[in-house]
Write an enzyme that holds these catalytic residues in place. Structure first.
Site, PDB file in Angstrom:
ATOM      1  CD  GLN A 116      -2.058  -2.223   1.218  1.00 23.89           C
ATOM      2  OE1 GLN A 116      -1.446  -2.595   2.198  1.00 23.89           O
ATOM      3  NE2 GLN A 116      -2.571  -3.061   0.340  1.00 23.89           N
ATOM      4  CG  ASN A 117       5.227   3.273   0.741  1.00 20.35           C
ATOM      5  OD1 ASN A 117       5.441   4.071  -0.172  1.00 20.35           O
ATOM      6  ND2 ASN A 117       5.682   3.451   1.964  1.00 20.35           N
ATOM      7  CD  GLN A 118      -0.722   6.510  -1.877  1.00 16.13           C
ATOM      8  OE1 GLN A 118      -0.302   7.538  -1.351  1.00 16.13           O
ATOM      9  NE2 GLN A 118      -2.010   6.306  -2.117  1.00 16.13           N
TER      10      GLN A 118
END
Length: 170
Positions: free
Chosen positions: A45-47
């Site tokens: 989920q890290n962008q």
């Protein structure tokens, strides 16, 4: 008070840079998923990879990790962290304790093409700006964290991260 088993000593990865690095992006300290995988920004989920892909105009998120690093370097982007080691339970920056910073000023001085240093999140900026010192001759840029814990919307993050683009031009 004794440290809990989860509150363990954690260390940053080696820097990913070369002589062509014009922009150095600094995080705080790799999170649990990144440490397990031995990869920068490995949490799904890290962008980070999506945002940096837009900055350099490449599909970083859809590429294998070694290709991601090669594309960043090819675009003049380097990666590292401001914290060399610290105690931390979990992955949140707010949980970082007893940190030792990386030698950022000395390291940045070894990068002949460096024009700017960007901080991925408030904790990275707080520690990194102190480590670089007041006399830093590079442009210093604060970015909203790419972490899923930082709940600012992707569009707002994107507009801030795209401000990195001018520093990549030769």
């Amino acid at each position: 008070m004794a440290a809990s088993p989860a509150d363990t000593q954690k260390s940053s990865f080696p820097p990913v840079t070369d002589a062509g690095t014009r922009l150095l992006v600094l995080g705080s300290l790799p999170g649990e998923v990144s440490l397990r995988r031995a990869q920068y920004y490995a949490h799904p989920q890290n962008q980070f990879w999506r945002l940096m892909g837009e900055v350099i105009g490449a599909d970083l998120a859809g590429s294998a990790y070694p290709a991601r690093l090669a594309m960043l370097l090819g675009a003049g982007v380097g990666l590292w962290d401001v914290v060399r080691s610290a105690r931390r339970a979990g992955s949140l920056d707010a949980s970082i304790r007893d940190h030792a910073p990386n030698a950022l000023a000395a390291f940045a001085a070894t990068l002949p093409a460096l024009r700017a240093v960007a901080f991925n999140g408030a904790k990275a900026s707080e520690i990194g700006r102190r480590a670089l010192g007041a006399g830093s001759h590079w442009t210093l840029i604060d970015l909203p964290s790419s972490s899923p814990a930082h709940t600012v919307g992707l569009e707002r993050k994107r507009s801030e991260w795209l401000k990195l683009t001018p520093y990549l031009r030769a």
